[in-house]
Design a protein around this motif. Structure first.
Motif, PDB file in Angstrom:
ATOM      1  N   LEU A  37      18.807  14.407   8.787  1.00 20.51           N
ATOM      2  CA  LEU A  37      17.596  15.042   8.279  1.00 20.51           C
ATOM      3  C   LEU A  37      17.953  16.355   7.591  1.00 20.51           C
ATOM      4  CD1 LEU A  37      15.405  14.727  11.511  1.00 20.51           C
ATOM      5  CD2 LEU A  37      15.403  13.168   9.562  1.00 20.51           C
ATOM      6  N   GLU A  38      17.183  16.722   6.604  1.00 16.87           N
ATOM      7  CA  GLU A  38      17.346  18.037   5.983  1.00 16.87           C
ATOM      8  C   GLU A  38      16.464  19.014   6.762  1.00 16.87           C
ATOM      9  OE1 GLU A  38      17.221  18.473   1.726  1.00 16.87           O
ATOM     10  OE2 GLU A  38      17.480  16.305   1.524  1.00 16.87           O
ATOM     11  N   ILE A  39      17.104  19.837   7.564  1.00 14.76           N
ATOM     12  CA  ILE A  39      16.373  20.764   8.437  1.00 14.76           C
ATOM     13  C   ILE A  39      16.677  22.191   8.028  1.00 14.76           C
ATOM     14  CG2 ILE A  39      16.059  21.571  10.805  1.00 14.76           C
ATOM     15  CD1 ILE A  39      16.930  18.813  11.779  1.00 14.76           C
ATOM     16  N   ASP A  40      15.614  22.979   7.853  1.00 11.92           N
ATOM     17  CA  ASP A  40      15.775  24.419   7.644  1.00 11.92           C
ATOM     18  C   ASP A  40      15.570  25.162   8.961  1.00 11.92           C
ATOM     19  OD1 ASP A  40      16.327  24.263   4.930  1.00 11.92           O
ATOM     20  OD2 ASP A  40      14.257  24.653   4.311  1.00 11.92           O
ATOM     21  N   ILE A  41      14.512  24.767   9.688  1.00 11.65           N
ATOM     22  CA  ILE A  41      14.196  25.420  10.964  1.00 11.65           C
ATOM     23  C   ILE A  41      13.883  24.346  12.002  1.00 11.65           C
ATOM     24  CG2 ILE A  41      12.578  26.938  12.182  1.00 11.65           C
ATOM     25  CD1 ILE A  41      12.144  28.404   9.533  1.00 11.65           C
ATOM     26  N   LEU A  42      14.492  24.487  13.169  1.00  9.38           N
ATOM     27  CA  LEU A  42      14.231  23.589  14.295  1.00  9.38           C
ATOM     28  C   LEU A  42      13.681  24.434  15.439  1.00  9.38           C
ATOM     29  CD1 LEU A  42      14.425  20.726  15.478  1.00  9.38           C
ATOM     30  CD2 LEU A  42      16.755  21.291  16.212  1.00  9.38           C
ATOM     31  N   THR A  43      12.502  24.066  15.920  1.00 10.39           N
ATOM     32  CA  THR A  43      11.829  24.794  16.996  1.00 10.39           C
ATOM     33  C   THR A  43      11.840  23.958  18.261  1.00 10.39           C
ATOM     34  OG1 THR A  43      10.341  25.809  15.387  1.00 10.39           O
ATOM     35  CG2 THR A  43       9.638  25.877  17.680  1.00 10.39           C
ATOM     36  N   THR A  44      11.961  24.604  19.393  1.00  9.95           N
ATOM     37  CA  THR A  44      11.828  23.906  20.667  1.00  9.95           C
ATOM     38  C   THR A  44      11.168  24.838  21.682  1.00  9.95           C
ATOM     39  OG1 THR A  44      12.950  22.509  22.306  1.00  9.95           O
ATOM     40  CG2 THR A  44      14.113  24.511  21.608  1.00  9.95           C
ATOM     41  N   PHE A  45      10.555  24.238  22.666  1.00  9.47           N
ATOM     42  CA  PHE A  45       9.916  24.978  23.749  1.00  9.47           C
ATOM     43  C   PHE A  45      10.506  24.521  25.072  1.00  9.47           C
ATOM     44  CE2 PHE A  45       6.944  25.064  20.281  1.00  9.47           C
ATOM     45  CZ  PHE A  45       6.413  26.346  20.317  1.00  9.47           C
ATOM     46  N   VAL A  46      10.703  25.456  25.980  1.00  5.71           N
ATOM     47  CA  VAL A  46      11.211  25.145  27.310  1.00  5.71           C
ATOM     48  C   VAL A  46      10.118  25.460  28.315  1.00  5.71           C
ATOM     49  CG1 VAL A  46      12.935  25.748  29.056  1.00  5.71           C
ATOM     50  CG2 VAL A  46      13.594  25.630  26.640  1.00  5.71           C
ATOM     51  N   ASP A  47       9.809  24.487  29.160  1.00  3.75           N
ATOM     52  CA  ASP A  47       8.819  24.682  30.219  1.00  3.75           C
ATOM     53  C   ASP A  47       9.451  25.557  31.289  1.00  3.75           C
ATOM     54  OD1 ASP A  47       7.013  24.474  32.374  1.00  3.75           O
ATOM     55  OD2 ASP A  47       6.429  22.450  31.756  1.00  3.75           O
ATOM     56  N   ARG A  48       8.923  26.752  31.460  1.00  4.63           N
ATOM     57  CA  ARG A  48       9.509  27.721  32.393  1.00  4.63           C
ATOM     58  C   ARG A  48       9.263  27.371  33.855  1.00  4.63           C
ATOM     59  NH1 ARG A  48      10.628  33.039  30.925  1.00  4.63           N
ATOM     60  NH2 ARG A  48       9.240  33.700  32.589  1.00  4.63           N
ATOM     61  N   ARG A  49       8.564  26.276  34.119  1.00  6.61           N
ATOM     62  CA  ARG A  49       8.385  25.846  35.508  1.00  6.61           C
ATOM     63  C   ARG A  49       9.709  25.341  36.087  1.00  6.61           C
ATOM     64  NH1 ARG A  49       4.796  21.505  36.439  1.00  6.61           N
ATOM     65  NH2 ARG A  49       5.430  20.658  34.449  1.00  6.61           N
ATOM     66  N   TYR A  50      10.597  24.876  35.217  1.00  4.85           N
ATOM     67  CA  TYR A  50      11.869  24.357  35.728  1.00  4.85           C
ATOM     68  C   TYR A  50      13.061  24.633  34.815  1.00  4.85           C
ATOM     69  CZ  TYR A  50       9.872  20.465  33.042  1.00  4.85           C
ATOM     70  OH  TYR A  50       9.254  19.708  32.082  1.00  4.85           O
ATOM     71  N   GLY A  51      12.957  25.652  33.975  1.00  6.93           N
ATOM     72  CA  GLY A  51      14.094  26.022  33.135  1.00  6.93           C
ATOM     73  C   GLY A  51      13.816  27.304  32.375  1.00  6.93           C
ATOM     74  N   ASN A  52      14.876  27.912  31.841  1.00  2.27           N
ATOM     75  CA  ASN A  52      14.692  29.130  31.057  1.00  2.27           C
ATOM     76  C   ASN A  52      15.277  29.025  29.652  1.00  2.27           C
ATOM     77  OD1 ASN A  52      17.452  29.468  31.422  1.00  2.27           O
ATOM     78  ND2 ASN A  52      17.230  31.063  32.963  1.00  2.27           N
ATOM     79  N   GLY A  53      16.033  27.971  29.378  1.00  2.00           N
ATOM     80  CA  GLY A  53      16.581  27.746  28.041  1.00  2.00           C
ATOM     81  C   GLY A  53      17.757  28.617  27.677  1.00  2.00           C
ATOM     82  N   ALA A  54      18.342  29.323  28.644  1.00  2.00           N
ATOM     83  CA  ALA A  54      19.455  30.235  28.351  1.00  2.00           C
ATOM     84  C   ALA A  54      20.608  29.524  27.636  1.00  2.00           C
ATOM     85  CB  ALA A  54      19.947  30.887  29.634  1.00  2.00           C
ATOM     86  N   TYR A  55      20.840  28.256  27.939  1.00  2.00           N
ATOM     87  CA  TYR A  55      21.927  27.485  27.325  1.00  2.00           C
ATOM     88  C   TYR A  55      21.728  27.292  25.819  1.00  2.00           C
ATOM     89  CZ  TYR A  55      18.562  23.668  27.378  1.00  2.00           C
ATOM     90  OH  TYR A  55      17.446  22.898  27.176  1.00  2.00           O
ATOM     91  N   LEU A  56      20.513  27.442  25.325  1.00  2.67           N
ATOM     92  CA  LEU A  56      20.228  27.180  23.910  1.00  2.67           C
ATOM     93  C   LEU A  56      20.912  28.172  22.970  1.00  2.67           C
ATOM     94  CD1 LEU A  56      16.478  26.162  24.206  1.00  2.67           C
ATOM     95  CD2 LEU A  56      18.389  24.664  23.588  1.00  2.67           C
ATOM     96  N   SER A  57      21.182  29.378  23.434  1.00  6.55           N
ATOM     97  CA  SER A  57      21.844  30.362  22.564  1.00  6.55           C
ATOM     98  C   SER A  57      23.239  29.879  22.167  1.00  6.55           C
ATOM     99  CB  SER A  57      21.907  31.733  23.229  1.00  6.55           C
ATOM    100  OG  SER A  57      22.695  31.691  24.391  1.00  6.55           O
TER     101      SER A  57
END
Length: 186
Positions: free
Chosen positions: A114-134
């Motif tokens: 896919l031709e992607i300029d921006i990819l957005t995601t949301f992490v449900d803070r009930r069971y994660g914080n998304g720190a690994y995404l950086s």
């Protein structure tokens, strides 16, 4: 990290909750992404996999997956927002498994398809914080409040009743830990 689950999830999706807890404790089968093959997943198989393995059930968009010995073991669902902006609507692994490097491999594949300029995601803070995404090139944007509507027996996605219209149906808001928003710019 603390984990929070609703009663309806415990009653209806206990196998997924059990897998989330076991994964946090390191008690699941680990497979390296290098042992897997990435493929586009047909709609029926992708939808069923996400229903069976994601706490929120099916999402929207195109599904890509990792296959190990011809079995789908991890899936990501991507929906187009506008132009070249996309959002990860679902990402899940087969219950009882942890795919090391799986998200990275899937993201690389998606970028090649896919031709992607921006990819957005949301992490449900009930069971994660998304720190690994950086480590995957995502930037933390912020946290947003989140809730579901409930009648005391069943919960409904907040978008099913826009604004405060859930109150018109005798429902109340059940607030949770919120959503953390991340974006990746290509």
């Amino acid at each position: 990290i603390s984990l929070f689950f609703r009663e309806d999830e415990l009653n209806n999706k206990f196998h997924i909750i059990e897998s989330i807890i076991k994964n946090k404790l390191g008690l699941v089968t680990k497979i390296g992404a290098r042992q897997c093959i990435v493929k586009d997943v047909n709609k029926a198989e992708g939808t069923q996999f996400i229903i069976d393995n994601h706490l929120m059930g099916k999402g929207a968009g195109r599904v890509f997956g990792l296959y190990y010995q011809d079995e789908l073991i991890q899936a990501i669902q991507i929906k187009r927002l506008k132009n070249k902006n996309y959002e990860i609507s679902r990402f899940c692994t087969k219950c009882g498994y942890n795919i090391i490097g799986g998200l990275s491999k899937l993201l690389n594949y998606i970028q090649s398809k896919l031709e992607i300029d921006i990819l957005t995601t949301f992490v449900d803070r009930r069971y994660g914080n998304g720190a690994y995404l950086s480590s995957l090139g995502f930037s933390f944007i912020g946290c947003h409040p989140s809730f579901k509507w409930t009648d005391g027996k069943q919960t409904y996605h907040r978008m099913k009743f826009k604004g405060n219209s859930g109150y018109n149906h005798g429902l109340v808001k059940l607030w949770d830990c919120g959503q953390a928003k991340f974006i990746k710019t290509y």
